[in-house]
Design a protein around this motif. Structure first.
Motif, PDB file in Angstrom:
ATOM      1  N   LYS A 123       0.802  -1.226   0.000  1.00 30.47           N
ATOM      2  CA  LYS A 123       0.000   0.000   0.000  1.00 30.47           C
ATOM      3  C   LYS A 123       0.836   1.278   0.000  1.00 30.47           C
ATOM      4  N   LYS A 124       1.958   1.234  -0.711  1.00 29.49           N
ATOM      5  CA  LYS A 124       2.789   2.427  -0.884  1.00 29.49           C
ATOM      6  C   LYS A 124       3.069   2.624  -2.368  1.00 29.49           C
ATOM      7  N   THR A 132       3.434   9.006  -2.717  1.00 29.01           N
ATOM      8  CA  THR A 132       4.600   9.874  -2.589  1.00 29.01           C
ATOM      9  C   THR A 132       5.055  10.273  -3.978  1.00 29.01           C
ATOM     10  N   GLU A 171      -0.686   5.004   0.359  1.00 22.66           N
ATOM     11  CA  GLU A 171       0.149   6.179   0.620  1.00 22.66           C
ATOM     12  C   GLU A 171       0.853   6.598  -0.671  1.00 22.66           C
TER      13      GLU A 171
END
Length: 357
Positions: free
Chosen positions: A183-184, A217, A215
């Protein structure tokens, strides 16, 4: 029955592809699955035989199959052809476009036994398990290209172009894959310079609202290159445009010990394409030195993604791990105290582990 189009191609392709087929046959026997392998010409081999890098018969074979297993294309023998006729363009890019394959998946996983094979320190590479998701049908590779003579010399340009739909579909895939993993999601761009990257980043921010459990980024591509060799464990799924993905996915091979360990899957259409991330390596072709594990691991991806045979895919990956744990190595991953084997021997060892595991 699953129909698999087998395209050995050029260089080491005809050596590594049979090893993956050998392993798939063992999987079929063990799990009661029938595979129908049908071979076709592609790349330089197809140019020599038919005058074109992607014969219509080969493309039709691929479209009528459930998956495609490709070796490699290209070599110095065809380097002097016009760019549009070279195997890398006329075969590989055309095949991706002809099958509607807009996304390339390249998992970079370090088998624990190969921690010493990477030129990076063990404490840097240990635990590496990331997935590069590369947009495959847009950007510089497919934009308008031109070269002209001017009074002061020559000028050449390649056009980098993306539309919202292209960006959204690859980013959405990245979010979905991250949701299935840790989940990144790291979205890689150059939004401080490129206007296409600004559209990319804005689209990522908008889609992120649909994936509150992931998440997101953002990272500039130059920083990402540094971070991959500095602290690869920070990454889970990375998503990026075509050119960035081409470069960074190859860079990630240093984390696995060798580009000979890097599998890939090109997906998006009805028929997916599976191939090792390395090239045709003409300098070692015919010498049985090539590492077939990237091709075998690509076959494992085929089992997982196209055929939904998760248990069989894990079995192949575990078989590769056991062979490495026992100290068997091809030349590219060889280290002191290990047993050197050739291409065919490595494929046989993995096949045996599948049969006996």
């Amino acid at each position: 029955m699953f129909k698999i189009a087998v395209l050995p191609g050029d260089g080491i392709g005809p050596e590594i592809v049979p090893e993956a087929v050998k392993v798939l046959k063992a999987v079929g026997k063990k799990y009661g699955v029938d595979f129908d392998f049908r071979e076709g010409l592609v790349g330089g081999a197809a140019i020599d035989a038919t005058g074109t890098a992607l014969p219509a018969e080969t493309l039709q074979l691929c479209r009528e199959s459930d998956a495609v297993l490709l070796g490699a294309v290209g070599g110095p023998r065809w380097d002097n052809l016009p760019p549009a006729e070279r195997p890398e363009t006329a075969a590989l890019l055309a095949l991706r476009k002809g099958l509607g394959l807009y996304a390339n998946l390249r998992p970079a996983y370090l088998f624990p036994a190969l921690a010493e094979a990477s030129p990076l320190r063990r404490e840097i590479v240990e635990g590496t398990d990331l997935l590069v998701v590369r947009e495959l049908t847009g950007g510089l590779y497919f934009g308008e290209k031109k070269r002209e003579r001017t009074p002061s010399g020559e000028v050449a340009w390649d056009t980098l172009i993306y539309n919202t739909e292209e960006i959204e579909r690859i980013l959405r895939l990245g979010f979905e894959l991250a949701r299935q993993r840790r989940k990144k999601l790291t979205s890689v761009d150059k939004a401080n310079v490129l206007i296409t990257s600004r559209l990319w980043r804005e689209t990522a921010e908008r889609l992120a609202r649909e994936y509150p459990d992931v998440e997101l980024t953002h990272m500039y591509v130059d920083n990402c290159a540094m971070q991959l060799v500095r602290w690869p464990r920070q990454f889970d799924v990375l998503v990026m445009e075509n050119t960035f993905g081409d470069i960074l996915s190859d860079l990630s091979s240093v984390l696995t010990g060798s580009i000979g360990m890097l599998a890939s899957a090109s997906i998006g259409g009805k028929v997916a394409l599976y191939e090792p991330a390395h090239g045709s390596a003409p300098d070692i072709a015919g010498q049985k030195k090539a590492n077939p594990l990237a091709t075998i691991l690509s076959a494992a991806l085929m089992l997982r993604v196209s055929f939904k045979l998760e248990e069989a895919a894990r079995e192949v990956e575990a078989a590769v791990g056991r062979v490495l744990d026992k100290g068997f190595r091809t030349a590219d991953i060889m280290s002191e105290g290990k047993t050197l084997v050739n291409t065919e021997e490595m494929g046989t060892l993995v096949r045996q582990e599948v049969e006996e595991g």
